[in-house]
Design a protein around this motif. Structure first.
Motif, short mmCIF file in Angstrom:
data_model
loop_
_atom_site.label_atom_id
_atom_site.label_comp_id
_atom_site.label_asym_id
_atom_site.label_seq_id
_atom_site.Cartn_x
_atom_site.Cartn_y
_atom_site.Cartn_z
N LEU A 5 0.83 -1.20 0.00
CA LEU A 5 0.00 0.00 0.00
C LEU A 5 0.87 1.26 0.00
O LEU A 5 0.56 2.24 -0.69
CB LEU A 5 -0.94 0.00 1.20
N TYR A 25 -1.61 8.10 7.82
CA TYR A 25 -1.94 6.70 8.15
C TYR A 25 -2.00 6.50 9.66
O TYR A 25 -2.95 5.91 10.19
CB TYR A 25 -0.90 5.78 7.52
N ALA A 53 -5.91 2.71 4.00
CA ALA A 53 -5.22 1.65 4.73
C ALA A 53 -5.51 1.75 6.22
O ALA A 53 -5.72 0.74 6.91
CB ALA A 53 -3.72 1.74 4.47
#
Length: 204
Positions: A5, A25, A53
């Motif tokens: 990712l 993230y 993600a």
């Protein structure tokens, strides 16, 4: 963040440095448990991979809001213009096909929901509380003000509002996002993280 990712995010068209993407993230993993996430300004999906993600990790979803016709600074004649994003049928910018390719390549279509429309229009009909809000749409005065006023009220107490491209020094970048960031600090948000031009503010 899973290596595949991260690789997909870094290869996607966009303007977010890897360290700021990693911060997104990590913030998504932290605040995603407090409610769904929303991103204002998606372009070709780079930041949506980082947040998507995190959404998967946190067991939530990311709504990405963008009309995909391009903000002012990526139109023809501007420094960030990419002619490959112009749809020759209409002579207009269209980042949606690139966004969809990025999210499909990252295998995040189950947690990233594209909302195609003007931010102010969508905000006027939005009623879902948000654990995380990432504002990275138009960077001139009117768009960033509308994004803040339309979306920040939906952030839950204990949720986070994240701004991109915050430059206290005018020599480094435009000042409209910085002014709205300062306004948010005066209106019930406290700064909890700084990474490059990224600012994360928790709602008190």
């Amino acid at each position: 963040m899973p290596a595949l990712l991260r690789h997909t995010a870094e290869r996607a068209k966009g303007f977010m440095p890897p360290d700021e993407g990693q911060a997104l993230y990590e913030l998504g993993c932290l605040y995603g448990s407090r409610g769904p996430m929303a991103e204002i300004g998606s372009y070709c999906g780079k930041s949506a991979v980082y947040l998507g993600a995190a959404a998967r990790e946190a067991g939530t979803v990311l709504f990405t809001v963008d009309h995909h016709r391009g903000s002012e600074e990526i139109q023809p004649g501007w420094a960030h213009h990419d002619p490959t994003l112009v749809d020759p049928r209409f002579g207009r910018m269209d980042s949606l096909p690139f966004f969809r390719t990025t999210i499909a390549t990252a295998d995040l279509e189950d947690v990233v929901v594209a909302v195609v429309g003007a931010s102010a229009t969508v905000a006027g009909h939005w009623h879902t509380p948000l654990g995380l809000l990432f504002v990275d749409g138009g960077h001139s005065e009117d768009p960033v003000t509308r994004d803040y006023e339309g979306w920040a009220p939906h952030v839950v107490p204990g949720g986070v509002l994240i701004f991109h491209d915050i430059y206290p020094d005018p020599a480094e970048g435009g000042q409209a996002p910085y002014r709205i960031y300062r306004r948010a600090l005066e209106e019930g948000f406290k700064e909890v993280r700084v990474t490059g031009s990224l600012r994360a503010l928790e709602k008190v």
